[in-house]
Design a protein around this motif. Structure first.
Motif, PDB file in Angstrom:
ATOM      1  N   LYS A 189       1.628   0.273   3.178  1.00 60.49           N
ATOM      2  CA  LYS A 189       2.623   1.324   2.950  1.00 60.49           C
ATOM      3  C   LYS A 189       3.256   1.224   1.554  1.00 60.49           C
ATOM      4  O   LYS A 189       3.665   2.235   0.970  1.00 60.49           O
ATOM      5  N   ALA A 190       3.288   0.006   1.017  1.00 63.35           N
ATOM      6  CA  ALA A 190       3.814  -0.155  -0.340  1.00 63.35           C
ATOM      7  C   ALA A 190       2.955   0.592  -1.352  1.00 63.35           C
ATOM      8  O   ALA A 190       3.401   0.947  -2.441  1.00 63.35           O
ATOM      9  N   SER A 191       1.699   0.835  -0.981  1.00 63.16           N
ATOM     10  CA  SER A 191       0.801   1.576  -1.886  1.00 63.16           C
ATOM     11  C   SER A 191       1.026   3.073  -1.791  1.00 63.16           C
ATOM     12  O   SER A 191       0.407   3.852  -2.513  1.00 63.16           O
ATOM     13  N   GLY A 192       1.851   3.480  -0.825  1.00 58.33           N
ATOM     14  CA  GLY A 192       2.076   4.910  -0.637  1.00 58.33           C
ATOM     15  C   GLY A 192       1.248   5.500   0.484  1.00 58.33           C
ATOM     16  O   GLY A 192       1.415   6.660   0.864  1.00 58.33           O
ATOM     17  N   ALA A 193       0.327   4.697   1.047  1.00 57.20           N
ATOM     18  CA  ALA A 193      -0.562   5.192   2.107  1.00 57.20           C
ATOM     19  C   ALA A 193       0.093   5.020   3.480  1.00 57.20           C
ATOM     20  O   ALA A 193       1.173   4.459   3.596  1.00 57.20           O
ATOM     21  N   SER A 194      -0.588   5.516   4.514  1.00 62.20           N
ATOM     22  CA  SER A 194      -0.108   5.404   5.895  1.00 62.20           C
ATOM     23  C   SER A 194      -0.863   4.301   6.621  1.00 62.20           C
ATOM     24  O   SER A 194      -2.003   3.970   6.266  1.00 62.20           O
ATOM     25  N   LYS A 246       2.418  -6.401  11.121  1.00 61.42           N
ATOM     26  CA  LYS A 246       3.535  -5.924  10.296  1.00 61.42           C
ATOM     27  C   LYS A 246       3.338  -6.261   8.822  1.00 61.42           C
ATOM     28  O   LYS A 246       3.687  -5.483   7.943  1.00 61.42           O
ATOM     29  N   LEU A 247       2.761  -7.446   8.538  1.00 62.82           N
ATOM     30  CA  LEU A 247       2.481  -7.835   7.156  1.00 62.82           C
ATOM     31  C   LEU A 247       1.507  -6.859   6.504  1.00 62.82           C
ATOM     32  O   LEU A 247       1.727  -6.374   5.391  1.00 62.82           O
ATOM     33  N   ILE A 248       0.404  -6.589   7.213  1.00 64.71           N
ATOM     34  CA  ILE A 248      -0.603  -5.673   6.664  1.00 64.71           C
ATOM     35  C   ILE A 248       0.026  -4.292   6.462  1.00 64.71           C
ATOM     36  O   ILE A 248      -0.153  -3.649   5.418  1.00 64.71           O
ATOM     37  N   SER A 249       0.768  -3.864   7.460  1.00 71.03           N
ATOM     38  CA  SER A 249       1.427  -2.559   7.354  1.00 71.03           C
ATOM     39  C   SER A 249       2.288  -2.472   6.091  1.00 71.03           C
ATOM     40  O   SER A 249       2.243  -1.480   5.352  1.00 71.03           O
ATOM     41  N   GLY A 300      -5.121   6.866   4.603  1.00 74.29           N
ATOM     42  CA  GLY A 300      -4.678   6.191   5.826  1.00 74.29           C
ATOM     43  C   GLY A 300      -5.541   4.977   6.134  1.00 74.29           C
ATOM     44  O   GLY A 300      -6.749   4.952   5.836  1.00 74.29           O
ATOM     45  N   TYR A 301      -4.901   3.953   6.717  1.00 80.47           N
ATOM     46  CA  TYR A 301      -5.621   2.720   7.083  1.00 80.47           C
ATOM     47  C   TYR A 301      -5.352   2.442   8.556  1.00 80.47           C
ATOM     48  O   TYR A 301      -4.186   2.319   8.966  1.00 80.47           O
ATOM     49  N   VAL A 302      -6.428   2.361   9.351  1.00 82.47           N
ATOM     50  CA  VAL A 302      -6.287   2.140  10.784  1.00 82.47           C
ATOM     51  C   VAL A 302      -6.900   0.784  11.132  1.00 82.47           C
ATOM     52  O   VAL A 302      -8.115   0.606  11.037  1.00 82.47           O
ATOM     53  N   ASP A 303      -6.059  -0.153  11.529  1.00 81.72           N
ATOM     54  CA  ASP A 303      -6.592  -1.484  11.849  1.00 81.72           C
ATOM     55  C   ASP A 303      -6.811  -1.578  13.347  1.00 81.72           C
ATOM     56  O   ASP A 303      -5.858  -1.642  14.125  1.00 81.72           O
TER      57      ASP A 303
END
Lengths: 280, 280, 280, 280
Positions: free
Chosen positions: C99-104, C92-95, C79-82
């Motif tokens: 998410k394309a990597s499969g992560a949340s 939205k770009l970062i998201s 998971g990545y929390v910005d």
């Protein structure tokens, strides 16, 4: 402003009797053929119709209703036309006193300043006795280019406030445009010219724009009077629950300009309220 | 608006070649003597100077730089004059592509709508290549009554935004005056007339005032475009830290009017934003 | 602000790995027990959940999606929390990349500045993957006192803009009150105290009022950032046709303050925009 | 509001004598041990210190200076504390009459409505005779939680106006935030909660926010009174040339709300002025 107005009447052959608190101010008119009387009372006693032009509501009241005032010389068959700019309340008071004498009353504030007065180009916003309005029409047409009859006493004052309210907002947004054009590298003199060619062209912009660009504000209509009129117009709007957000915002700029010491400059000095401080 | 402009050129004997995405729109011009080419590229290839009038920035870009676009037919010695209203950024982009071909570019947004276009009374706010400006002066003088050269590309767009910003605020405060006069029992038509006689008289007020009094807003300039221009002007002001409180307040009124479903009405419909709701 | 946040996690026994462009800034945390990795990629590869706190949208993008950026080390189950404050678009770009990597991904801008960060009193405005929100709840509760889950990515940024818009207007009108009280002969310090007792009491007034009275503006939140947030909030309002006349008027004051050279002062310096010039 | 205030004095054992135009309103207090006198004159004749709580300036004048009014029973050694909310001018008139009798006068408008009155949580903004302020301190502390002594008569009224001016602007911008959050798809109830956690948290927002979200405005402080206070505060600001653009913009919204028929709703109904009309 009374002098050029009287002069235009004299020049066209009217039989004019004058009075002023300071007699010497009447001398040029007397030398042109006007008669002189030593009090308002004696003027109104001698004349069928009397025009009063005073500087403020207090003077208008004093000359009409004070000792040896105009009311004392009035009576049935006579008319009193107050061309001063006063508030509706004062106008109604004077009207009441005049009409109690049996005479007729017309409120007739003018739109236009010294130059239009000299040129016979004033605009009269009249209200009160319709028959008196019809009687004085020929004289109004000598002193002015347009005249409006607006109904009951107080309506002339209200119309003038509304016109000045629009004028104040227009000057404020024009100021925004001049400063913005300069900040983005355009010549504000060109903006003045562009504006003068199109749908928003107004004589006021053409007249005052060039001096505003030079930060000069020779006083034709003092800023403090413009601000007072906007305050009164906002009060009028509030009394009838009419929102006027543009004029409210403009009024704030005139207040800023007053706090910058510009009360006695021309109202176009409102542009100063939109300039940044110079940093030390 | 391109049609009446072209027609004025044809009428004065200019050799005109036209193109439009919808060919049938060119037929009246062709019947008057205009030649026709099937793409912007072929027009610019055939002509020394090309005038482009498109509805929005996207179309202006497409016609200039798209497939078979104007750029493909340009080259040294030719000129491209974009009289569309686009933002400064788009204008600079188109300029860059045109000049890369060796040709000259002039940004020339017009002030004025359909009627002035027909009457040859437009105002051109030009910027870009000075020599091209001088070349096309005779043509600008056929289509318009005034022209300004404002320096580097982007300045024409900026000048137009500032003029429209002032226009938007003027219409908003005029609306305040019309409604206030009605609320206090004065005839708003008389206010329109009084205004038309004095220092704040503007053609726009005389033109739109009478229909505004009747709550009619036949669209000459859509309210949503006026609001967009005010937004862009406020953005321009913010970029140079120029306060514009009047225009900011006016912009809010245009937003209110949009939320009332008036986007496609004339921008004079901003007056609706100042009216109270009718209570049930 | 990342340091005190990380420190609170370390103090409560969490297993923390840190990275900073300037490694020395990590030393105090390392001395408290934190591990160190030489790139964002290696941090995310080593950790289940990563918190990112960057100064601006550009840095947030670079650290997440640049070379050896966080995305490279992400994958399913992570998971990545910005917690940076960025606009909705950047978020939205970062998201999208994460998410394309499969992560949340969780957007979690904070309300509160340095002191609340040290005291574990931040407020998190989160949006994005609900399951990740639930996973990181214990950590948010260590670093902050409140947390909100607001739905889809972009909503956290929007909520923060709206809060800051209200804050900006509140500070502007509080300034009006302080100056007005002083002008009419009341002690503005007493106003600060009166306000602190009643229905309009807000921590911000109690905190900044006393220094504002002394014309001191030690920077906690720079005025230029407040003005930028107001501009963005006004843009958000315009995009949905929501009138915001108070915030529009307040924004103009922040612009005036910027033009007075106060961009880097605390945003409470907006009060200077309401002071008259000293006349020479 | 006088009843709960008197009740708190009675409960703590004070010797209280009451009067009301409508005697039946005194009955609950009499049953709790209060004495009753049939006129203000007899109350002040019988008591060392008299507190007056009237609904408006006219009533305050009448009860103090009318026939069988408070002044008639006053004299050296006695004190009159007017806790009504009146304008500075009325307060000075009453003060003049009271002091002419040889008695002392204290202006003491309260901040707080019915609930704080019942709970003894009012805030007193006093001005006038300092010695009387000191004499009545124990009573003020029974009825309220805070008290301020502000100098000469009129200062209490001015302070209250300034506080209400800030309050009015705060409510208006809070309304902007609530509507904006809803328009962009955020739950406005969450905004209320987020606001309640941070630097801009104010009791008023927490109290009124939830009902505003439901478009409910149970009247605690009528909107027309809030608008009147803003008008008076703007007048006060204008009298000292202090710009207050935020409050001027907020005042316009209260005027819009009045024109929508919301005069007697709670002042939080100002939010309605920012909602679009529903189109048919």
């Amino acid at each position: 402003m009374g002098s050029p107005m009287a002069l235009n009447l004299i020049k066209t052959g009217c039989d004019v009797t004058v009075w002023n608190r300071t007699k010497s101010k009447c001398d040029p008119l007397i030398s042109m053929g006007a008669k002189y009387k030593p009090s308002p009372e004696e003027v109104t006693a001698a004349c069928d119709v009397t025009f009063a032009m005073l500087a403020d509501p207090e003077s208008a009241m004093e000359v009409a209703c004070g000792k040896h005032g105009a009311v004392s010389g009035m009576g049935p068959g006579k008319g009193y036309v107050d061309v001063s700019t006063v508030d509706g309340g004062t106008s109604k008071l004077i009207s009441g006193h005049i009409k109690a004498s049996g005479a007729s009353f017309l409120e007739a504030p003018v739109s236009g300043s010294k130059k239009p007065a000299e040129d016979g180009q004033l605009i009269f916003l009249t209200a009160g006795d319709k028959s008196l309005y019809e009687t004085v029409t020929p004289f109004l047409d000598i002193m002015g280019k347009s005249r409006f009859y607006l109904g009951e006493v107080g309506n002339g004052a209200a119309m003038k406030l509304i016109v000045n309210m629009i004028m104040g907002s227009m000057m404020a947004t024009f100021s925004e445009g001049l400063l913005l054009s300069e900040k983005v590298g355009l010549d504000p003199n060109v903006l003045v010219e562009v504006v003068s060619k199109g749908a928003i062209s107004a004589p006021m912009y053409a007249l005052k724009g060039p001096s505003m660009v030079k930060s000069l504000y020779p006083t034709a209509f003092p800023l403090k009077h413009q601000q007072k009129d906007m305050r009164l117009a906002l009060g009028l709007a509030e009394s009838v629950s009419q929102p006027t957000p543009i004029s409210a915002a403009a009024n704030e700029l005139y207040k800023v300009a007053k706090s910058h010491g510009l009360s006695d400059s021309d109202f176009s000095a409102v542009i100063e309220a939109l300039k940044g401080k110079v940093q030390s």
